[in-house]
Design an enzyme around this catalytic site. Structure first.
Site, short mmCIF file in Angstrom:
data_model
loop_
_atom_site.label_atom_id
_atom_site.label_comp_id
_atom_site.label_asym_id
_atom_site.label_seq_id
_atom_site.Cartn_x
_atom_site.Cartn_y
_atom_site.Cartn_z
N CYS A 1 1.08 -0.74 -0.01
CA CYS A 1 -0.19 -0.11 0.27
C CYS A 1 0.92 1.03 -0.04
O CYS A 1 2.42 1.39 0.14
CB CYS A 1 -0.68 -0.58 1.13
SG CYS A 1 -0.08 0.26 3.01
N CYS A 2 0.86 2.31 -0.08
CA CYS A 2 0.57 3.34 -0.35
C CYS A 2 2.39 3.37 -1.35
O CYS A 2 2.07 3.28 -2.68
CB CYS A 2 1.71 3.85 1.20
SG CYS A 2 2.07 5.75 1.19
N ILE A 3 3.33 3.74 -0.88
CA ILE A 3 4.46 3.53 -2.26
C ILE A 3 5.07 2.15 -1.93
O ILE A 3 6.04 2.45 -2.83
CB ILE A 3 5.05 5.22 -1.35
CG1 ILE A 3 6.30 5.30 -2.55
CG2 ILE A 3 6.30 4.68 0.30
CD1 ILE A 3 6.29 6.55 -3.54
#
Length: 224
Positions: free
Chosen positions: A135-137
């Site tokens: 998730c995210c980066i």
């Protein structure tokens, strides 16, 4: 039997480690689903330490494993000791630590290198056809290691809601397929058994981020 899921952290704090809300959401959703989380982190120095009030680096030096232990409440193992054979899935929350301590994406973008320990773990789960949640980066790790994979970091057009959208363009240049999605949605790459969601790549209410991570965890466990 309860599914056993490795959760790999990158320190403690959004700007120089794992994003704490994301890591917590992963652990909460795994617990709610009856899964057993095993938390790991590399025993290496952080790239740097950031004062989270000022948003500026400080002269301090910290260790990724020691800082990650704050989130794990001390119940953590060195990443070098992870054995994929006893685990059903892998999840890596986001935070700038992924781009600074698990890889060099923060300074080199698509030309980055991935920590050998991190790459070995990702390749081991991939080779064993065990699901990986990012998730995210953290989907940039898959984009770098698995050419042609499908991931999402949200949207590919930069705006106030999506301030990090250029990440998607860099990932496309690595040969992966980026799929635009909302913060509460996930993308599942069935062939590579990758589940991704944007989390704090989006300026969104924290409960929407929590919900998106919940869907990621749900899909990872479904594939496990």
């Amino acid at each position: 039997m309860a599914k056993r899921v490795a959760v790999v952290l990158a320190g403690c704090g959004a700007f120089d480690g794992s994003e704490i809300h994301e890591a917590s959401a992963v652990l909460v959703h795994l617990s709610r689903a009856g899964a057993h989380a095993e938390v790991y982190a590399p025993n290496t120095p952080q790239m740097h330490v950031v004062d989270h009030m000022k948003g500026q680096p400080t002269p301090e030096q910290r260790n990724v494993l020691v800082e990650s232990a704050r989130i794990a409440r001390g119940n953590i193992k060195e990443l070098a000791k992870l054995d994929v054979k006893g685990l059903d899935a892998l999840i890596i929350p986001g935070g700038f630590g992924v781009a600074k301590n698990l890889s060099t994406w923060a300074t080199q973008g698509k030309n980055c290198s991935i920590s050998k320990e991190v790459e070995d773990v990702l390749r081991a789960f991939h080779a064993a056809h065990k699901p990986i949640g990012l998730c995210c980066i953290s989907p940039v790790l898959a984009a770098k290691i698995f050419p042609g994979c499908e991931v999402t970091v949200g949207h590919d057009t930069e705006c106030e809601q999506w301030p990090y959208a250029k990440t998607a363009e860099a990932m496309k240049e690595l040969g992966c397929r980026h799929v635009n999605s909302q913060v509460t949605e996930v993308h599942v790459d069935a062939r590579n058994r990758l589940v991704t969601t944007s989390a704090f790549m989006c300026n969104a209410p924290i409960h929407h981020i929590h919900d998106g991570i919940g869907k990621m965890v749900q899909e990872v466990l479904r594939l496990a």
